[in-house]
Design an enzyme around this catalytic site. Structure first.
Site, PDB file in Angstrom:
ATOM      1  N   GLY A  53      43.164  42.557  44.077  1.00 57.56           N
ATOM      2  CA  GLY A  53      43.197  41.538  45.127  1.00 57.56           C
ATOM      3  C   GLY A  53      42.205  40.445  44.836  1.00 57.56           C
ATOM      4  O   GLY A  53      41.683  40.338  43.729  1.00 57.56           O
ATOM      5  N   ASN A  54      41.953  39.610  45.817  1.00 59.96           N
ATOM      6  CA  ASN A  54      40.920  38.582  45.660  1.00 59.96           C
ATOM      7  C   ASN A  54      40.295  38.301  47.021  1.00 59.96           C
ATOM      8  O   ASN A  54      40.715  38.867  48.029  1.00 59.96           O
ATOM      9  CB  ASN A  54      41.496  37.320  45.012  1.00 59.96           C
ATOM     10  CG  ASN A  54      42.549  36.656  45.877  1.00 59.96           C
ATOM     11  OD1 ASN A  54      42.246  36.107  46.937  1.00 59.96           O
ATOM     12  ND2 ASN A  54      43.794  36.711  45.432  1.00 59.96           N
ATOM     13  N   ARG A  55      39.292  37.422  47.047  1.00 59.80           N
ATOM     14  CA  ARG A  55      38.468  37.276  48.235  1.00 59.80           C
ATOM     15  C   ARG A  55      38.948  36.216  49.214  1.00 59.80           C
ATOM     16  O   ARG A  55      38.217  35.846  50.118  1.00 59.80           O
ATOM     17  CB  ARG A  55      37.022  37.002  47.803  1.00 59.80           C
ATOM     18  CG  ARG A  55      36.418  38.249  47.178  1.00 59.80           C
ATOM     19  CD  ARG A  55      35.196  37.947  46.353  1.00 59.80           C
ATOM     20  NE  ARG A  55      34.101  37.453  47.144  1.00 59.80           N
ATOM     21  CZ  ARG A  55      32.859  37.316  46.701  1.00 59.80           C
ATOM     22  NH1 ARG A  55      32.587  37.661  45.458  1.00 59.80           N
ATOM     23  NH2 ARG A  55      31.937  36.852  47.482  1.00 59.80           N
TER      24      ARG A  55
END
Ligand code: CTP
Ligand code: CA
Length: 217
Positions: A29-31
């Site tokens: 995922g990412n932020r």
């Protein structure tokens, strides 16, 4: 001064991260929090637009008057966005994964005795923004975002041209007090022969300032 109306316009916004599954319990995922895209969707609905929001995994309430489709992966986001065409305006504010696991494993990956590392094979995802911008049913306005840690203008303008966008909103990430997981932000908006700094301001205010540019076009 009251905000310029977008009454009757169909606006498609994508927001949030994507999650790329590795196995049944793990993902890449990412932020991205999704806040910028949700703020744009909310502001567009307040101006009378017909808004469809394609959202990756986020924990945000659906803005009033907005139709929302939840997706998980880049591939799902791609499908939902393409299925929503034609629209008048597409704003790609999602942090779409650039790579996804080459195979999704059906069983949880187990460590084996003596195994000191793991190599994951990833493949490129499709570029949703670039495909929308070169689609036969291209929206009149296609706007992208660019998260950059350095060379902000150069990289953002490169994406503007390569993806054939009308506008690109760049923000600096990886520095404290801007970008991901943060409420206040500065957007550097570039177009052909055009440059404007929006903010620093809240994401709600930035969304309104960006929609002023949309309405003007
Ligand atoms: N984007 C997209 N589909 C992808 C990757 C990116 O639609 N598979 C969109 C994003 O939503 C954003 C824009 O492209 O509006 C720029 O994303 P960014 O990650 O900054 O640029 P990339 O083109 O992916 O280049 P890189 O990550 O290598 O800098
Ligand atoms: Ca990227």
């Amino acid at each position: 001064m009251s905000a310029a109306s977008l009454s009757g316009r169909r606006i498609l916004v994508s927001a949030g991260p994507t999650y790329e599954d590795i196995d049944p319990v793990r993902f890449l995922g990412n932020r991205s929090s999704g806040k910028m895209g949700f703020a744009i969707a909310a502001a567009a609905a307040r101006r009378g637009a017909q808004v469809l929001l394609v959202a990756g995994p986020v924990s945000l309430p659906t803005p009033e008057g907005v139709e929302r489709i939840d997706v998980r992966s880049a591939a799902e986001m791609h499908r939902a966005v393409m299925d929503a065409l034609p629209v008048d305006v597409y704003i790609g504010a999602a942090a779409v994964a650039d790579f996804t696991p080459a195979q999704v494993v059906g069983d949880k990956i187990k460590k084996r005795p003596g195994e000191e590392g793991l190599v994951l094979e990833l493949v490129r995802t499709r570029d949703i923004l670039a495909e929308v911008a070169s689609h036969a049913r291209r929206p009149s306005l296609v706007i992208g975002f660019a998260a950059e840690t350095s060379h902000v203008e150069e990289y953002a303008r490169g994406k503007l041209e390569r993806k054939k966008l009308d506008l690109i909103c760049a923000n600096r990430v990886g520095v404290p007090g801007s970008g991901f997981e943060c409420d206040d932000n500065t957007l550097l908006v570039y177009g052909a022969g055009f440059e404007q700094v929006l903010g620093p301001a809240s994401k709600a205010e930035l969304a309104d300032a960006l929609l002023d540019l949309v309405a003007a076009r």
